[in-house]
Design a protein around this motif. Structure first.
Motif, PDB file in Angstrom:
ATOM      1  N   PHE A  38       7.936 105.278 -20.490  1.00  0.00           N
ATOM      2  CA  PHE A  38       7.211 105.005 -21.728  1.00  0.00           C
ATOM      3  C   PHE A  38       7.784 105.804 -22.888  1.00  0.00           C
ATOM      4  O   PHE A  38       7.843 105.310 -24.013  1.00  0.00           O
ATOM      5  N   GLN A  39       8.214 107.034 -22.644  1.00  0.00           N
ATOM      6  CA  GLN A  39       8.802 107.842 -23.710  1.00  0.00           C
ATOM      7  C   GLN A  39      10.139 107.264 -24.163  1.00  0.00           C
ATOM      8  O   GLN A  39      10.444 107.246 -25.349  1.00  0.00           O
ATOM      9  N   ARG A  42       9.713 103.613 -26.076  1.00  0.00           N
ATOM     10  CA  ARG A  42       8.869 103.488 -27.260  1.00  0.00           C
ATOM     11  C   ARG A  42       9.748 103.393 -28.498  1.00  0.00           C
ATOM     12  O   ARG A  42      10.635 104.221 -28.712  1.00  0.00           O
ATOM     13  N   PRO A  43       9.536 102.402 -29.336  1.00  0.00           N
ATOM     14  CA  PRO A  43      10.349 102.277 -30.552  1.00  0.00           C
ATOM     15  C   PRO A  43      10.213 103.489 -31.472  1.00  0.00           C
ATOM     16  O   PRO A  43      11.135 103.809 -32.219  1.00  0.00           O
ATOM     17  N   LYS A  44       9.095 104.175 -31.419  1.00  0.00           N
ATOM     18  CA  LYS A  44       8.854 105.348 -32.251  1.00  0.00           C
ATOM     19  C   LYS A  44       9.861 106.460 -31.956  1.00  0.00           C
ATOM     20  O   LYS A  44      10.245 107.219 -32.849  1.00  0.00           O
ATOM     21  N   ASN A  45      10.331 106.562 -30.733  1.00  0.00           N
ATOM     22  CA  ASN A  45      11.241 107.630 -30.321  1.00  0.00           C
ATOM     23  C   ASN A  45      12.715 107.256 -30.430  1.00  0.00           C
ATOM     24  O   ASN A  45      13.576 108.033 -30.048  1.00  0.00           O
ATOM     25  N   ARG A  46      13.015 106.102 -30.973  1.00  0.00           N
ATOM     26  CA  ARG A  46      14.387 105.619 -31.003  1.00  0.00           C
ATOM     27  C   ARG A  46      15.321 106.541 -31.787  1.00  0.00           C
ATOM     28  O   ARG A  46      16.406 106.887 -31.316  1.00  0.00           O
TER      29      ARG A  46
END
Length: 71
Positions: A38-39, A42-46
């Motif tokens: 999940f980490q 996630r697009p947020k962590n790209r």
């Protein structure tokens, strides 16, 4: 043929310490892998992950000095 629930039936009282350690270790590793996936996805962590993309290909730039890396 027996039912599916009979196939997966477990005698919890008969489990040894090794059985419990293996079961708990398997469940913990499964949960950690799900969290890692999940980490990573996630697009947020790209942007954070893309910034570290070339770390495996970089050389270690430690000060070797006269000792050629030996203490």
């Amino acid at each position: 043929m027996s039912s599916l629930s009979d196939y997966f039936e477990t005698d919890w009282a008969a489990m040894t310490a090794s059985d419990w350690v293996g079961t708990i270790l398997t469940v913990v590793i499964f949960v950690l892998m799900v969290v890692a996936y999940f980490q990573v996805f996630r697009p947020k962590n790209r942007d954070k992950l893309e910034a570290k993309r070339h770390i495996p290909f970089e050389d270690d730039h430690e000060d070797l000095g006269d000792n050629d890396g030996r203490p």
